[in-house]
Design a protein around this motif. Structure first.
Motif, PDB file in Angstrom:
ATOM      1  N   ASN B  40      78.094 -71.159  19.446  1.00  0.00           N
ATOM      2  CA  ASN B  40      78.779 -69.928  19.841  1.00  0.00           C
ATOM      3  C   ASN B  40      80.199 -69.813  19.306  1.00  0.00           C
ATOM      4  N   ALA B  41      80.823 -70.904  18.985  1.00  0.00           N
ATOM      5  CA  ALA B  41      82.185 -70.860  18.448  1.00  0.00           C
ATOM      6  C   ALA B  41      82.407 -72.096  17.592  1.00  0.00           C
ATOM      7  N   ASN B  65      76.530 -66.785   5.711  1.00  0.00           N
ATOM      8  CA  ASN B  65      75.669 -67.776   6.345  1.00  0.00           C
ATOM      9  C   ASN B  65      74.255 -67.618   5.828  1.00  0.00           C
ATOM     10  N   ASN B  68      71.684 -66.505  10.071  1.00  0.00           N
ATOM     11  CA  ASN B  68      71.994 -65.562  11.150  1.00  0.00           C
ATOM     12  C   ASN B  68      71.289 -64.232  10.873  1.00  0.00           C
ATOM     13  N   GLU B  72      76.601 -61.713   6.343  1.00  0.00           N
ATOM     14  CA  GLU B  72      78.063 -61.785   6.308  1.00  0.00           C
ATOM     15  C   GLU B  72      78.614 -62.335   7.620  1.00  0.00           C
ATOM     16  N   ILE B  73      79.717 -63.062   7.502  1.00  0.00           N
ATOM     17  CA  ILE B  73      80.466 -63.494   8.685  1.00  0.00           C
ATOM     18  C   ILE B  73      81.786 -62.726   8.725  1.00  0.00           C
ATOM     19  N   ALA B  74      82.510 -62.762   7.606  1.00  0.00           N
ATOM     20  CA  ALA B  74      83.773 -62.034   7.524  1.00  0.00           C
ATOM     21  C   ALA B  74      84.183 -61.898   6.063  1.00  0.00           C
ATOM     22  N   ALA B  88      91.473 -69.098   8.784  1.00  0.00           N
ATOM     23  CA  ALA B  88      90.676 -69.838   9.767  1.00  0.00           C
ATOM     24  C   ALA B  88      90.159 -68.855  10.801  1.00  0.00           C
ATOM     25  N   THR B  89      88.951 -69.119  11.288  1.00  0.00           N
ATOM     26  CA  THR B  89      88.379 -68.300  12.346  1.00  0.00           C
ATOM     27  C   THR B  89      87.338 -69.120  13.096  1.00  0.00           C
ATOM     28  N   ARG B  90      86.696 -68.480  14.062  1.00  0.00           N
ATOM     29  CA  ARG B  90      85.614 -69.153  14.791  1.00  0.00           C
ATOM     30  C   ARG B  90      84.369 -68.290  14.673  1.00  0.00           C
ATOM     31  N   VAL B  91      83.244 -68.933  14.309  1.00  0.00           N
ATOM     32  CA  VAL B  91      82.043 -68.160  14.023  1.00  0.00           C
ATOM     33  C   VAL B  91      80.887 -68.566  14.924  1.00  0.00           C
ATOM     34  N   ARG B  92      79.858 -67.680  14.932  1.00  0.00           N
ATOM     35  CA  ARG B  92      78.617 -67.961  15.652  1.00  0.00           C
ATOM     36  C   ARG B  92      77.565 -68.392  14.637  1.00  0.00           C
TER      37      ARG B  92
END
Lengths: 108, 130
Positions: B40-41, B65, B68, B72-74, B88-92
């Motif tokens: 989740n993070a 990814n 999923n 795309e994630i970002a 930096a970020t946090r992904v699922r």
């Protein structure tokens, strides 16, 4: 999400030409649109789809976000400190809600 | 939920980001834990070292990814030249899969880096709560 909790972590001062790191966090559910509720209905998507940072009026960093970004999006990035000014942050979600925050940077 | 069209593969998503240009391996450093307990993070950091070349800077960084529902994630855009940019970020992550970062430089060249992440507890299966 109006009035969402926002955290900005960035230096208050910097030397001209220095690369500084800015860390941002905003409270948001980031509902993916892939989940179902208790009655089997799809919970509609509602994510922050765009983040932007303006430095002294110029857009220095933007991010297009997708449902794969975790809830309460954390975004950290780097900019070059060129002159004293305001770093203005803007988050836009699928419902059109816009959250803003600002941080003033003194460059010596 | 039930999409009629399947999502593009990781390779297709990268090709779309690179706009047909050749994607080389290296230059950027993708930092993701190789094994995570909670999808989740997941903390993701992308860094480009100073060895990028004189007069060049990073224009865009894309995070993608493999498995999923969306590839795309970002997508990050740098509006100013930064000597050694970092995001930096946090992904699922829905399941164990590859995560790829692609950077586009100001000369149009594209560089990628991939990390295989093992996820023991996937995203999207969390309790919905009351």
């Amino acid at each position: 999400m109006s009035g969402a909790r926002v955290l900005i972590n960035a230096p208050a001062t910097a030397v001209a030409g220095e690369v500084i790191e800015i860390r941002t966090l905003i409270a948001h559910v980031m509902e993916t649109g892939h989940r179902m509720g208790a009655q089997g209905e799809v919970i509609p998507r509602n994510i922050i789809n765009r983040f932007a940072c303006r430095y002294d009026g110029a857009e220095v960093f933007t991010a297009d976000l997708f449902p794969a970004i975790a809830a309460n999006p954390f975004i950290a990035f780097t900019v070059v400190a060129t002159r004293s000014g305001t770093l203005a942050f803007e988050w836009t979600d699928d419902q059109g809600t816009i959250e803003t925050a600002a941080h003033s940077l003194i460059v010596t | 939920m039930a999409d009629a069209t399947p999502r593009p593969t990781l390779a297709e998503a990268i090709r779309k980001f690179a706009n047909g240009r050749e994607v080389q391996t290296g230059l950027l450093e993708l930092d993701v834990p190789p094994l995570v307990e909670n999808g989740n993070a997941v903390g993701v950091t992308v860094q480009i070292g100073p060895g990028i070349g004189v007069g060049l800077h990073v224009r865009r960084i894309g995070l993608f990814n493999e498995k999923n529902p969306l590839a795309e994630i970002a997508l990050f855009h740098f509006g100013m030249p930064v000597p050694s940019p970092k995001v930096a970020t946090r992904v699922r992550l829905a399941t164990t899969q590859d995560v790829t970062a692609v950077a586009e430089l100001s000369d149009g060249s594209c560089w990628e880096s991939t990390v295989h992440v093992i996820v023991t507890l996937a995203a999207c299966i969390e309790d919905l709560g009351p």
